[in-house]
Design an enzyme around this catalytic site. Structure first.
Site, PDB file in Angstrom:
ATOM      1  N   LYS A 163      -7.035  -7.217   9.381  1.00  0.00           N
ATOM      2  CA  LYS A 163      -6.681  -8.023  10.544  1.00  0.00           C
ATOM      3  C   LYS A 163      -7.550  -9.281  10.556  1.00  0.00           C
ATOM      4  CE  LYS A 163      -4.763  -4.484  13.566  1.00  0.00           C
ATOM      5  NZ  LYS A 163      -3.487  -5.175  13.797  1.00  0.00           N
ATOM      6  N   ASP A 191      -3.000  -9.429   8.567  1.00  0.00           N
ATOM      7  CA  ASP A 191      -2.237  -9.417   9.816  1.00  0.00           C
ATOM      8  C   ASP A 191      -2.922 -10.333  10.809  1.00  0.00           C
ATOM      9  OD1 ASP A 191      -0.765  -8.906  12.055  1.00  0.00           O
ATOM     10  OD2 ASP A 191      -1.264  -6.779  12.203  1.00  0.00           O
ATOM     11  N   GLU A 217       1.303 -10.817   8.059  1.00  0.00           N
ATOM     12  CA  GLU A 217       2.105 -10.424   9.210  1.00  0.00           C
ATOM     13  C   GLU A 217       1.932 -11.433  10.334  1.00  0.00           C
ATOM     14  OE1 GLU A 217       1.686  -6.371  10.579  1.00  0.00           O
ATOM     15  OE2 GLU A 217       1.113  -5.701   8.567  1.00  0.00           O
ATOM     16  N   ASP A 242       6.581  -9.039  12.624  1.00  0.00           N
ATOM     17  CA  ASP A 242       6.121  -7.843  13.316  1.00  0.00           C
ATOM     18  C   ASP A 242       6.480  -7.976  14.790  1.00  0.00           C
ATOM     19  OD1 ASP A 242       4.800  -5.703  14.418  1.00  0.00           O
ATOM     20  OD2 ASP A 242       2.842  -6.176  13.601  1.00  0.00           O
ATOM     21  N   LYS A 269       7.780  -0.615  13.510  1.00  0.00           N
ATOM     22  CA  LYS A 269       6.982   0.281  14.342  1.00  0.00           C
ATOM     23  C   LYS A 269       7.920   0.935  15.353  1.00  0.00           C
ATOM     24  CE  LYS A 269       2.871  -2.627  13.861  1.00  0.00           C
ATOM     25  NZ  LYS A 269       1.960  -3.577  14.517  1.00  0.00           N
TER      26      LYS A 269
END
Length: 356
Positions: A163, A191, A217, A242, A269
């Site tokens: 991240k 991400d 992402e 995402d 997700k």
């Protein structure tokens, strides 16, 4: 007659989980079970786990919807198949409550499979095969991130997701260089959670390209469709959508979004998208358009992680999945899920913790 029970549960992180949207310390969720009143010992278990500042709904919305749903279930016939479960849940719950749809799908599928936490019957559930997963590096102080990286590399992960977007970008590049220096063949995903401004994003993508990044992402905030379309067309690093997918519920809307933006990948997700029926629609559309995809959990407990992992077991050749979140909590639900190296497996010799 079908009956529904539910209760609150709060998952406590082992550490302060940093994202570009803030620090997570705990995660309130709602657990539910569905059963036939004539056989209360056999029940399906589900979990509604909306994410703060990301899910369309809050835990309070889930509770309110469950209170209204409970008496309605008494007149609902038991579904007999996966397709009937998806259709029933879509009629019972509005798409603005995606985590509740996920919870009910999971519970119904569990129930019709005998209440054994069997959601999708395949080699993963039977313990024959395991799912390759990425190692997740959370945002935080640089030293803490270096420690996370060392731990993931020593565990043998071949795909690392980091991240980015919360600390100094040069520090993040330094950490990514450390990863790349360790292994020229390491798959590195990043991400940004929408952290980059549109006027800086191309310069940052160029720097990431030099490190051989597999994909990024959501580099910019969701909802900027024209800017995202341009990024996907010109970015030197493949783009994965995402947050862009959240709240896009109609099949035609999903189709139009993918056709317009044309991303290289989408991240799926189920808790944020409205369950497995909705996720299957995204998969179908992505494959029609030649768009890659993989599955990721969204900080749920092992109840939903188990369901998503079993779902992933239906697609054994989709590469590394984002399913390594089961070790994040002090008080996760004990389950047969096990991480061995860079693989998530299901150990049939272990049992589930009783939560009701």
């Amino acid at each position: 007659m079908l009956k529904l029970e539910y209760r609150d549960y709060t998952l406590d992180f082992k550490f302060e989980a940093g994202t570009s949207r803030g620090i997570l310390k705990d995660h309130p969720i709602v657990l539910l079970k569905i059963y036939d009143s004539e056989h209360p010992e056999v029940y399906g278990l589900g979990e509604a786990a909306p994410l703060h500042n990301l899910s369309p709904e809050k835990v309070e919305d889930v509770r309110e919807a469950l209170a209204a749903l409970s008496p309605r279930l008494k007149s609902v016939p038991m579904p007999d198949s996966e397709e009937e479960v998806f259709g029933l849940v879509s009629r019972l719950v509005l798409p603005t409550l995606p985590s509740l749809r996920m919870a009910l799908e999971t519970a119904f599928l569990d129930l019709i499979n005998g209440g054994r936490r069997l959601i999708f019957n395949n080699d993963f559930y039977r313990g024959i095969s395991a799912i390759p997963i990425n190692g997740l590096i959370w945002m935080g102080a640089e030293d803490a991130m270096r420690e996370q990286i060392a731990g993931k590399l020593s565990s043998g992960f071949k795909c690392i997701k980091m991240k980015i977007g919360a600390i100094d970008f040069e520090q993040e590049l330094s950490l990514l260089r450390l990863l790349r220096a360790h292994d020229p063949d390491l798959i590195i995903r990043v991400d940004a959670n929408g952290a980059f401004a549109t006027d800086e994003v191309f310069s940052r993508l160029s720097q990431l390209e030099e490190l051989g990044i597999h994909s990024i992402e959501q580099p910019i905030m969701a909802g900027q469709h024209e800017a995202m379309q341009l990024l996907c067309k010109r970015s030197p690093v493949p783009i994965a959508l995402d947050e862009e997918l959240i709240g896009v519920n109609e099949y035609s809307q999903k189709q139009e979004l993918l056709k317009f933006i044309r991303p290289q990948y989408i991240i799926l997700k189920p808790t944020l998208l409205g369950g497995f029926g909705a996720t299957l629609e995204w998969i179908s559309l992505a494959e029609q358009q030649g768009i890659g995809w993989w599955l990721t959990s969204a900080l749920e407990s092992n109840i939903s992680l188990n369901a998503i992992a079993q779902f992933a077991g239906r697609f054994p050749s989709t590469g590394y999945q984002g399913l390594g979140t089961g070790q994040l909590y002090h008080n996760n639900i004990d389950s047969p899920l096990e991480i061995a190296g860079a693989f998530l497996g299901y150990n049939q010799e272990r049992t589930w913790m009783n939560v009701f």
